[in-house]
Design a protein around this motif. Structure first.
Motif, PDB file in Angstrom:
ATOM      1  N   ALA A  75       0.835  -1.207   0.000  1.00 30.08           N
ATOM      2  CA  ALA A  75       0.000   0.000   0.000  1.00 30.08           C
ATOM      3  C   ALA A  75       0.867   1.253   0.000  1.00 30.08           C
ATOM      4  N   VAL A  76       1.954   1.212   0.785  1.00 31.10           N
ATOM      5  CA  VAL A  76       2.876   2.354   0.833  1.00 31.10           C
ATOM      6  C   VAL A  76       3.523   2.572  -0.530  1.00 31.10           C
ATOM      7  N   MET A  77       4.000   1.501  -1.143  1.00 34.41           N
ATOM      8  CA  MET A  77       4.662   1.609  -2.446  1.00 34.41           C
ATOM      9  C   MET A  77       3.692   2.106  -3.515  1.00 34.41           C
ATOM     10  N   GLU A  78       2.486   1.547  -3.540  1.00 36.23           N
ATOM     11  CA  GLU A  78       1.515   1.964  -4.546  1.00 36.23           C
ATOM     12  C   GLU A  78       1.086   3.408  -4.349  1.00 36.23           C
ATOM     13  N   ALA A  79       0.993   3.837  -3.091  1.00 33.45           N
ATOM     14  CA  ALA A  79       0.639   5.225  -2.809  1.00 33.45           C
ATOM     15  C   ALA A  79       1.719   6.167  -3.346  1.00 33.45           C
ATOM     16  N   ILE A  80       2.976   5.756  -3.195  1.00 36.23           N
ATOM     17  CA  ILE A  80       4.089   6.554  -3.725  1.00 36.23           C
ATOM     18  C   ILE A  80       3.990   6.632  -5.244  1.00 36.23           C
ATOM     19  N   TYR A  81       3.692   5.501  -5.896  1.00 37.60           N
ATOM     20  CA  TYR A  81       3.567   5.494  -7.357  1.00 37.60           C
ATOM     21  C   TYR A  81       2.448   6.431  -7.815  1.00 37.60           C
ATOM     22  N   VAL A  82       1.325   6.389  -7.118  1.00 35.99           N
ATOM     23  CA  VAL A  82       0.192   7.244  -7.490  1.00 35.99           C
ATOM     24  C   VAL A  82       0.546   8.715  -7.308  1.00 35.99           C
ATOM     25  N   VAL A  83       1.220   9.037  -6.213  1.00 36.70           N
ATOM     26  CA  VAL A  83       1.639  10.421  -5.970  1.00 36.70           C
ATOM     27  C   VAL A  83       2.592  10.889  -7.065  1.00 36.70           C
ATOM     28  N   LEU A  84       3.500  10.017  -7.479  1.00 38.37           N
ATOM     29  CA  LEU A  84       4.432  10.383  -8.552  1.00 38.37           C
ATOM     30  C   LEU A  84       3.694  10.634  -9.860  1.00 38.37           C
ATOM     31  N   PHE A  85       2.645   9.885 -10.112  1.00 41.63           N
ATOM     32  CA  PHE A  85       1.830  10.127 -11.302  1.00 41.63           C
ATOM     33  C   PHE A  85       1.194  11.506 -11.245  1.00 41.63           C
ATOM     34  N   ILE A  86       0.739  11.885 -10.071  1.00 43.21           N
ATOM     35  CA  ILE A  86       0.106  13.197  -9.916  1.00 43.21           C
ATOM     36  C   ILE A  86       1.131  14.314 -10.083  1.00 43.21           C
ATOM     37  N   VAL A  87       2.294  14.144  -9.463  1.00 41.83           N
ATOM     38  CA  VAL A  87       3.333  15.175  -9.493  1.00 41.83           C
ATOM     39  C   VAL A  87       3.908  15.348 -10.899  1.00 41.83           C
ATOM     40  N   TYR A  88       4.158  14.225 -11.569  1.00 40.26           N
ATOM     41  CA  TYR A  88       4.833  14.291 -12.871  1.00 40.26           C
ATOM     42  C   TYR A  88       3.896  14.004 -14.045  1.00 40.26           C
ATOM     43  N   ALA A  89       2.614  14.215 -13.868  1.00 38.63           N
ATOM     44  CA  ALA A  89       1.647  14.004 -14.954  1.00 38.63           C
ATOM     45  C   ALA A  89       2.055  14.801 -16.187  1.00 38.63           C
ATOM     46  N   SER A  90       1.949  14.171 -17.346  1.00 40.77           N
ATOM     47  CA  SER A  90       2.396  14.807 -18.579  1.00 40.77           C
ATOM     48  C   SER A  90       1.519  15.989 -18.977  1.00 40.77           C
ATOM     49  N   ASP A  91       0.286  16.012 -18.487  1.00 32.77           N
ATOM     50  CA  ASP A  91      -0.603  17.134 -18.770  1.00 32.77           C
ATOM     51  C   ASP A  91      -1.647  17.254 -17.672  1.00 32.77           C
ATOM     52  N   HIS A  92      -2.389  18.331 -17.701  1.00 29.83           N
ATOM     53  CA  HIS A  92      -3.378  18.595 -16.655  1.00 29.83           C
ATOM     54  C   HIS A  92      -4.470  17.526 -16.636  1.00 29.83           C
ATOM     55  N   ALA A  93      -4.861  17.050 -17.808  1.00 31.66           N
ATOM     56  CA  ALA A  93      -5.928  16.051 -17.891  1.00 31.66           C
ATOM     57  C   ALA A  93      -5.523  14.754 -17.184  1.00 31.66           C
ATOM     58  N   THR A  94      -4.261  14.347 -17.371  1.00 26.12           N
ATOM     59  CA  THR A  94      -3.766  13.131 -16.723  1.00 26.12           C
ATOM     60  C   THR A  94      -3.731  13.295 -15.221  1.00 26.12           C
ATOM     61  N   ARG A  95      -3.321  14.484 -14.768  1.00 28.67           N
ATOM     62  CA  ARG A  95      -3.265  14.756 -13.333  1.00 28.67           C
ATOM     63  C   ARG A  95      -4.665  14.704 -12.711  1.00 28.67           C
ATOM     64  N   VAL A  96      -5.620  15.333 -13.380  1.00 34.57           N
ATOM     65  CA  VAL A  96      -7.000  15.339 -12.874  1.00 34.57           C
ATOM     66  C   VAL A  96      -7.567  13.922 -12.865  1.00 34.57           C
ATOM     67  N   LYS A  97      -7.294  13.175 -13.916  1.00 38.52           N
ATOM     68  CA  LYS A  97      -7.772  11.796 -14.010  1.00 38.52           C
ATOM     69  C   LYS A  97      -7.234  10.946 -12.864  1.00 38.52           C
ATOM     70  N   THR A  98      -5.943  11.094 -12.571  1.00 40.14           N
ATOM     71  CA  THR A  98      -5.320  10.328 -11.506  1.00 40.14           C
ATOM     72  C   THR A  98      -5.917  10.684 -10.149  1.00 40.14           C
ATOM     73  N   VAL A  99      -6.086  11.974  -9.909  1.00 44.15           N
ATOM     74  CA  VAL A  99      -6.656  12.425  -8.633  1.00 44.15           C
ATOM     75  C   VAL A  99      -8.075  11.904  -8.459  1.00 44.15           C
ATOM     76  N   LYS A 100      -8.880  11.982  -9.515  1.00 44.04           N
ATOM     77  CA  LYS A 100     -10.270  11.517  -9.444  1.00 44.04           C
ATOM     78  C   LYS A 100     -10.348  10.016  -9.182  1.00 44.04           C
ATOM     79  N   LEU A 101      -9.503   9.259  -9.890  1.00 44.96           N
ATOM     80  CA  LEU A 101      -9.495   7.813  -9.703  1.00 44.96           C
ATOM     81  C   LEU A 101      -9.090   7.441  -8.279  1.00 44.96           C
ATOM     82  N   ALA A 102      -8.023   8.070  -7.795  1.00 44.05           N
ATOM     83  CA  ALA A 102      -7.535   7.779  -6.452  1.00 44.05           C
ATOM     84  C   ALA A 102      -8.559   8.173  -5.392  1.00 44.05           C
ATOM     85  N   ALA A 103      -9.198   9.315  -5.586  1.00 41.90           N
ATOM     86  CA  ALA A 103     -10.195   9.776  -4.616  1.00 41.90           C
ATOM     87  C   ALA A 103     -11.413   8.854  -4.601  1.00 41.90           C
TER      88      ALA A 103
END
Length: 242
Positions: A75-103
């Motif tokens: 869970a800790v490792m996957e949470a880190i991976y998800v956070v990295l996706f949010i931080v380094y998202a290639s565009d705003h749409a990807t970042r929003v998508k990741t946040v929505k999915l995680a939430a």
């Protein structure tokens, strides 16, 4: 806990940890490039939910600490991976998508399961059964990805998107945890890991058939199948550590 069961559980923990950390090389690439490129966050959002549910199952079930420990790490490792996706998202749409999915899944989905089973189900055995069924069903559903990977290999006659070691660990991990489940008489662990063991064996057979094909030999660069939106491999092995 029986000593044999404990030893098998420890071996399963070690294998599962190796699977959980296997994407580090790819995430290092993402961090260095400061972009997720065309990679997809969904597999890791689902795997985080999966790890959280199995962590809860391990904490709820008596003598389930081996299941809880490895999935706590996961869970800790996957949470880190998800956070990295949010931080380094290639565009705003990807970042929003990741946040929505995680939430929706990791916070909302897990929160609902935790709240309902904790406050609405007072009997321990019934709670264990409900949580176990949810975990097992989620695992089985997520096996759609390795099935898609096998179809891709057969269609393209290339093992580019089904690396040997990932298939091998799916096989090994499923076998060890299925054995643990059999000895512990835990059907909720047994069903998904038995399925993973069988699928892993089939993947290894398919890999052996197509590894020397011209299409495979012409592939100069393998994309991480756990992250690529084109790979179709998704979380087949990484989502089913336990």
């Amino acid at each position: 806990m029986d000593s044999t069961l404990f030893i098998i559980g420890v071996i399963g923990n070690i294998i599962s940890v190796l699977v959980f950390i296997s994407p580090i090389k790819t995430f290092w690439r993402i961090v260095r490039g400061r972009s997720t490129e065309e990679f997809e966050p969904a597999p890791y959002v689902f795997t985080l939910l999966n790890a959280l549910l199995w962590l809860y199952y391990g904490l709820t079930k008596p003598d389930g600490f081996l299941v809880a420990t490895v999935n706590g790490f996961g869970a800790v490792m996957e949470a880190i991976y998800v956070v990295l996706f949010i931080v380094y998202a290639s565009d705003h749409a990807t970042r929003v998508k990741t946040v929505k999915l995680a939430a929706a899944l990791d916070i909302g989905g897990f929160g609902v399961v935790f709240a309902v089973t904790t406050f609405a189900i007072s009997e321990l055995q019934l709670r264990i059964m409900v949580v176990g069924m949810i975990c097992a069903c989620l695992n089985v559903l997520m096996y759609g990805s390795p099935l898609a990977a096998m179809k891709t290999v057969i269609t393209t006659k290339s093992v580019e998107f089904m690396p040997f070691f990932l298939s091998f660990f799916l096989f090994l991990n499923g076998g060890v945890w299925a054995t643990y489940a059999l000895l512990d008489r835990d059907i909720f662990l047994g069903i998904p890991n038995g399925t993973g063991f069988v699928l892993g064996a089939i993947q290894l057979i398919i890999y052996a058939i197509y590894k020397n094909s011209k299409a495979s030999q012409s592939s100069n660069e393998t994309v991480d199948p756990l992250l690529s939106s084109n790979a179709g491999y998704g979380q087949g092995e990484a989502s089913n550590h336990v």
